[in-house]
Design an enzyme around this catalytic site. Structure first.
Site, mmCIF file in Angstrom:
data_model
loop_
_atom_site.group_PDB
_atom_site.id
_atom_site.type_symbol
_atom_site.label_atom_id
_atom_site.label_comp_id
_atom_site.label_asym_id
_atom_site.label_seq_id
_atom_site.Cartn_x
_atom_site.Cartn_y
_atom_site.Cartn_z
ATOM 1 N N LYS A 57 -19.496 -14.183 36.797
ATOM 2 C CA LYS A 57 -18.041 -14.063 36.942
ATOM 3 C C LYS A 57 -17.351 -15.420 36.702
ATOM 4 C CE LYS A 57 -17.787 -9.608 37.773
ATOM 5 N NZ LYS A 57 -17.110 -8.676 36.864
ATOM 6 N N TYR A 112 -24.401 -12.941 39.977
ATOM 7 C CA TYR A 112 -23.074 -12.325 39.835
ATOM 8 C C TYR A 112 -21.999 -13.415 39.829
ATOM 9 C CZ TYR A 112 -19.233 -9.030 40.998
ATOM 10 O OH TYR A 112 -18.083 -8.282 41.009
ATOM 11 N N SER A 145 -13.647 -11.631 39.429
ATOM 12 C CA SER A 145 -13.876 -11.405 40.863
ATOM 13 C C SER A 145 -13.525 -12.677 41.622
ATOM 14 C CB SER A 145 -15.363 -11.085 41.087
ATOM 15 O OG SER A 145 -15.663 -11.027 42.464
#
Ligand SMILES: NC(=O)c1ccc[n+]([C@@H]2O[C@H](COP(=O)([O-])OP(=O)(O)OC[C@H]3O[C@@H](n4cnc5c(N)ncnc54)[C@H](OP(=O)(O)O)[C@@H]3O)[C@@H](O)[C@H]2O)c1
Length: 278
Positions: free
Chosen positions: A159, A155, A142
Site C-alpha cells: 500500500k 500489505y 489504505s
C-alpha cells in the site's frame, strides 16, 4: 475545479464483487453512471450488477494479476461505452502474519494484486483517457499505506508502494486533464480479513474485531463518491482511532510508534486467546 457529474459517465471498478467495490457500484449506479464491474468471481459480480439496475452495467471478469488480458478488457469497455471517465483500482488482498512467518512467495503474491495489478490496468487505460482528453484514476490504498501496522508487513509495503506510484503519476498527468485520487480507508466492514493471506499464502479466513467494528461499507462508499466528485487528490475515510493516526504520525511520530507496539501486543494476546486478530 468543477465538480464531477456522474450521469451517463463510465466508471470501471475493480474488486467490485465484494465490500467497498460492491458498495461503490451501488452508490455510482444511484448517480446514473454506466458501470464496468471487474473481479475474479463472475457469479458475485453478476449479483453486484443486479443491485445496480438503474444503470447500464458491463460485468467484466478480470484477474488483475493477468496483464495479458488487459488490452482486450479495455477494448471490450470501449466497444460497449466508447469512453472511460473513471477507473477505480480497488481490488486488493490483505495479510495476517508476522514477517518471520511470511514466505517470500506470499510477499510477491500480495504485490502482484495490490501493486502490479493496479499499475498494469492503469497503464492499459491511460492511453484511452489521454486520447479522449480527460479522465480520472483512483486507487484504494489504505491507512496501512501511510504507516506500519503489525501483522501486515507485506500489505503495508504494497500500500505504501501504490501511494508512491499514484502520487508520482498525478504529477506526470495532472496537466493533461487527468485527475488522480488516492483513497485511504481505515477499518471498513468487509471480507478483507477473511480473504487475507496467512504467511504460507493460504487463506487466513479469520475474524477481525477492528474491521468488524469499522465503518459500514455503504457509508464508506458515500464518503469516497463525495471525494471523487470533488476530484480530491486524497480521500481519507473511516471512523476510528486509525484515522486520527494519520495526523498523529505526521506531527507526533514517536507517539504513533508506541501505539503500534501496543497494537502488536494487543493482537498477539488475541491470537493466544484464539479470538482472531485484526
Ligand atoms: N476493509 C478494510 O478495512 C480496508 C481498509 C483499507 C483498505 N482496504 C482496501 O479496499 C479494497 C477493497 O477491499 P475490501 O475491504 O472491499 O475487501 P473484500 O471484501 O475482500 O474485497 C476485495 C475485492 O478484491 C477482489 N480481488 C482480490 N484479488 C483479485 C484479483 N487478483 N483480481 C481481481 N480482483 C481481485 C475481490 O474479488 P474476487 O475474489 O472475486 O476476485 C473482491 O472483490 C482493497 O484494496 C483493500 O486493500 C480495505
Amino acid at each position: 475545479m468543477k465538480q464531477q457529474d456522474w450521469q451517463g459517465k463510465t466508471i470501471w471498478i475493480t474488486g467490485a464483487s465484494s465490500g467497498i467495490g460492491e458498495a461503490l457500484a451501488k452508490a455510482f449506479s444511484a448517480k446514473g453512471a454506466n458501470l464496468v464491474l471487474s473481479a475474479r468471481s463472475e457469479g458475485a459480480l453478476q449479483k453486484a450488477a443486479d443491485a445496480c439496475s438503474q444503470t447500464s452495467t458491463l460485468v467484466l471478469p478480470l484477474d488483475v494479476t493477468d496483464e495479458t488480458k488487459m488490452a482486450n478488457a479495455v477494448a471490450q469497455v470501449k466497444a460497449r461505452f466508447n469512453r472511460i471517465d473513471l477507473l477505480i483500482n480497488n481490488a486488493g488482498i490483505s495479510q495476517r502474519s508476522t514477517a518471520l512467518e511470511t514466505d517470500m512467495q506470499t510477499y510477491r503474491a500480495i504485490f502482484e494484486v495490490d501493486v502490479f495489478g493496479q499499475i498494469a490496468l492503469t497503464k492499459a487505460v491511460l492511453p484511452l483517457m489521454l486520447a479522449q482528453g480527460h479522465g480520472h484514476i483512483a486507487v484504494t490504498a489504505s491507512v496501512a499505506g501511510k504507516m506500519g501496522v503489525p501483522f501486515r508487513t507485506g500489505y503495508c509495503a504494497a500500500k505504501h508502494a501504490v501511494m508512491g506510484f499514484f502520487d508520482a503519476l498525478r504529477a506526470e498527468v495532472g496537466h493533461q486533464n487527468i485527475t488522480v485520487s488516492t483513497i485511504v480507508p481505515g477499518f471498513i466492514q468487509t471480507n478483507i480479513s477473511k480473504n487475507a493471506v496467512a504467511g504460507d499464502g493460504s487463506k487466513f479466513d479469520g475474524a477481525d474485531r477492528d474491521v468488524a467494528g469499522g465503518m459500514e461499507a455503504g457509508e464508506c462508499a458515500a464518503v469516497i463518491v463525495e471525494g471523487l466528485t470533488k476530484r480530491k487528490p486524497e480521500i481519507a475515510v473511516g471512523k476510528g482511532l486509525e484515522i486520527h493516526a494519520l495526523w498523529i504520525k505526521r506531527f507526533f511520530p514517536n507517539v504513533l510508534i508506541k501505539l503500534m507496539y501496543k497494537q502488536y501486543h494487543k493482537r498477539a494476546e488475541a491470537i493466544a486467546e484464539r479470538e482472531g486478530i485484526g
